[in-house]
Design an enzyme around this catalytic site. Structure first.
Site, PDB file in Angstrom:
ATOM      1  N   GLU A  16       6.353   6.774   8.069  1.00 17.53           N
ATOM      2  CA  GLU A  16       5.453   6.145   9.016  1.00 17.53           C
ATOM      3  C   GLU A  16       5.621   4.588   9.038  1.00 17.53           C
ATOM      4  O   GLU A  16       5.536   3.832   7.997  1.00 17.53           O
ATOM      5  CB  GLU A  16       3.857   6.131   8.668  1.00 17.53           C
ATOM      6  CG  GLU A  16       3.475   7.758   9.205  1.00 17.53           C
ATOM      7  CD  GLU A  16       1.833   7.860   9.026  1.00 17.53           C
ATOM      8  OE1 GLU A  16       1.106   6.836   9.503  1.00 17.53           O
ATOM      9  OE2 GLU A  16       1.528   8.923   8.532  1.00 17.53           O
ATOM     10  N   GLU A  59      -1.118  10.256   2.805  1.00 21.06           N
ATOM     11  CA  GLU A  59      -1.818   9.050   2.667  1.00 21.06           C
ATOM     12  C   GLU A  59      -3.143   9.362   1.581  1.00 21.06           C
ATOM     13  O   GLU A  59      -4.028   9.091   1.820  1.00 21.06           O
ATOM     14  CB  GLU A  59      -2.150   8.354   3.611  1.00 21.06           C
ATOM     15  CG  GLU A  59      -1.048   7.632   4.354  1.00 21.06           C
ATOM     16  CD  GLU A  59      -1.556   6.872   5.550  1.00 21.06           C
ATOM     17  OE1 GLU A  59      -2.721   6.683   5.864  1.00 21.06           O
ATOM     18  OE2 GLU A  59      -0.518   6.045   6.099  1.00 21.06           O
TER      19      GLU A  59
END
Ligand code: AHR
Length: 512
Positions: A303, A173
């Site tokens: 995720e 991320e």
């Protein structure tokens, strides 16, 4: 009773289902590692301190691959802190979750746990405070046979043979301002390319050829609500397309009571996730065309889950293994979760890796008590059925389901995924009924052979807020349902209770 027609033909396939579609994720956060999978002194702990009761549930879930050690944690992690004699490993502040990391569990313990659990390891490298050199050195530590300081250090630490880690995430991320060492797309794209290059060199890929080549995941957008989506993905891929194998996707959904139509919006999650994947597929295709590349970069959806992010944090700063993100999943969550699974299956042509975030204690299907027992959350069950049964290929499920309005657009009342295992001659049907009324599903399953129902399971409850707890662990569990009759070998009538999830398995004989 309202009806829904669903049509599928064995010849109309979406694609092959990768064996890594129903993987999971284990981060150094809260009680995921400590008191989760690792608790020396627990009555079921093995000689490595791995909880056998948790290992049993991981095996029951049939998880094929586990991503580690983060997540946000990895962006401040120095992997060298977690190897070598335990007594000399440092205790550090973890700036991602404001806790204390004792480093009693690190790379070697994780690989050992993976081998015990029978899962493929997927390691993430630090692109926040970490460098290309740190990443290449971790590859050397894990995969180089011996004769260098790092590979001999691994051997001295008990792993004579190389770990042979194949799957690697280049950071986590990096588009998010919350990330330690957050970068712009340009900065990350360049750094990821250089990192991929030296990781492959450290793996000896100039000489070893394709068979042992690393499978590298470059970080895509953290979710499609990021202002930088999909530009981030385009720019990062333009830098790295030829050097990597996967682009990552992340997405969490939540039931938010402050919205005007919380239930409808939540039930729209599966269709929204489908749209998100569609946009990422298109971005990959664009860059593939632009870079004149033959290779098709795939998606690692590493995720995904339900996560009530608005829940307040209650734990004090700098605690070791605090109770963090221990979401208790409702029956409602399980229904939406089952829809997300259908979305992954219906996009299996592009999504090759999927990691349910996370595995134990932290937004997880499995919960543990310190020196105590384990619990299967409501979401455990749809995952288990998919991971154990969705094998082979996904067949296109064409339905005439009516729709309802959500904040994302329209969503279907009946959400379906159909899989086909040619080897076992089995067809599996996964159905969510998001209507408050029962439905009759009319399935037309053509070109498989003469079908016979062999299993029918339903997850149904009158209370959408029902949960499983240690005191009442079986409040929400699937039950065997009556086998549906198959007319003429291909037409099935099945009743779907209001707000429910159903699973049907069929076997077939081939026509003589
Ligand atoms: O899974 C919890 C967190 O969600 C991860 O650490 C991060 O990558 C994401 O934002």
């Amino acid at each position: 009773m309202k009806r829904v027609k669903i049509f599928a033909d064995a010849n109309l396939t979406v694609g092959k289902i990768s064996p890594y579609l129903f993987g999971s994720f284990l981060e150094h956060i809260g009680r995921a590692v400590y008191e989760g999978i690792y608790e020396p002194g627990h009555p079921t702990a093995d000689e490595n301190g791995f909880r056998r009761d948790v290992l049993d549930l991981v095996k029951e879930l049939n998880v094929p691959i586990v991503r580690y050690p983060g997540g946000n944690f990895v962006s401040g992690y120095d992997w060298t802190d977690g190897v070598g004699p335990k007594e000399s490993r440092p205790v550090r502040l973890d700036l991602a979750w404001f806790t204390t990391e004792p480093n009693e569990f690190g790379t070697d313990e994780f690989i050992k746990w993976c081998r015990t659990a029978g899962v493929e390891p997927m390691l993430a490298v630090n692109m926040g405070t970490g460098t290309a050199k740190d990443a290449a050195r971790l590859v050397e530590y894990c995969n180089h046979a011996g004769g260098t300081a790092l590979s001999d250090f691994r051997r001295a630490n008990g792993a004579e043979q190389p770990h042979g880690v194949k799957y690697w995430c280049i950071g986590n991320e990096m588009d998010g301002p919350w990330q330690i060492g957050h970068l712009s797309a340009e900065e990350y794209g360049k750094k990821a390319l250089e990192t991929a290059k030296v990781m492959r060199w450290a793996n000896g890929e100039e000489t070893k050829g394709g068979r042992d080549a690393l499978k590298l995941v470059v970080s895509g957008s953290s979710n499609h609500e990021m202002k930088t989506f999909p530009e981030w993905d385009r720019i990062v891929l333009e830098h790295t397309y030829r050097a990597v194998d996967y682009l990552s996707m992340h997405r969490y959904y939540e039931y938010d009571e402050t919205r005007a139509h919380p239930l409808e919006d939540f039930l729209g999650s599966a269709d929204d996730m489908n749209e998100f994947i569609g946009s990422v597929k298109a971005t990959i295709e664009y860059v593939r065309a632009k870079t004149r590349s033959e290779k098709r970069v795939k998606i690692s959806f590493d995720e995904w889950n339900i996560w009530t992010q608005s829940a307040p944090r209650r734990e004090p700063l700098w605690k070791r293994a605090p109770h963090l993100l221990e979401d208790v999943y409702t029956y409602r969550d399980a229904l939406v979760f089952a829809g997300l699974i259908n979305t992954l299956l219906n996009n299996c042509d592009a999504v090759e890796i999927g990691c349910l975030a996370q595995l134990v204690n932290v937004i997880a299907p499995v919960m543990t008590q310190q020196v105590g027992g384990t619990l299967r959350q409501t979401t455990f069950y749809p995952f288990r059925y998919a991971a154990r049964n969705a094998v082979g290929e996904t067949v296109r499920a064409i339905s005439d389901s009516d729709t309802f309005a959500t904040m994302y657009g329209s969503a279907r009342y009946v959400n379906a995924a159909i899989t086909h295992d040619r080897k076992k001659r089995e067809v599996c049907v996964f159905l969510c009924n998001y209507d408050g009324e029962a439905r009759e599903a009319e399935l037309e399953l053509r070109s498989f052979g003469a079908l016979r129902a062999s299993e029918a399971v339903v997850l149904s409850h009158t209370d959408l807020g029902a949960v499983n707890t240690f005191a009442s662990p079986e409040t929400v569990v699937p039950v065997q349902a009556e086998l549906p009759v198959v007319e003429g070998g291909s037409r099935v009538l099945a009743s779907l209770p209001p707000m429910s999830w159903s699973f049907f398995k069929f076997e077939y004989r081939l026509a003589p």
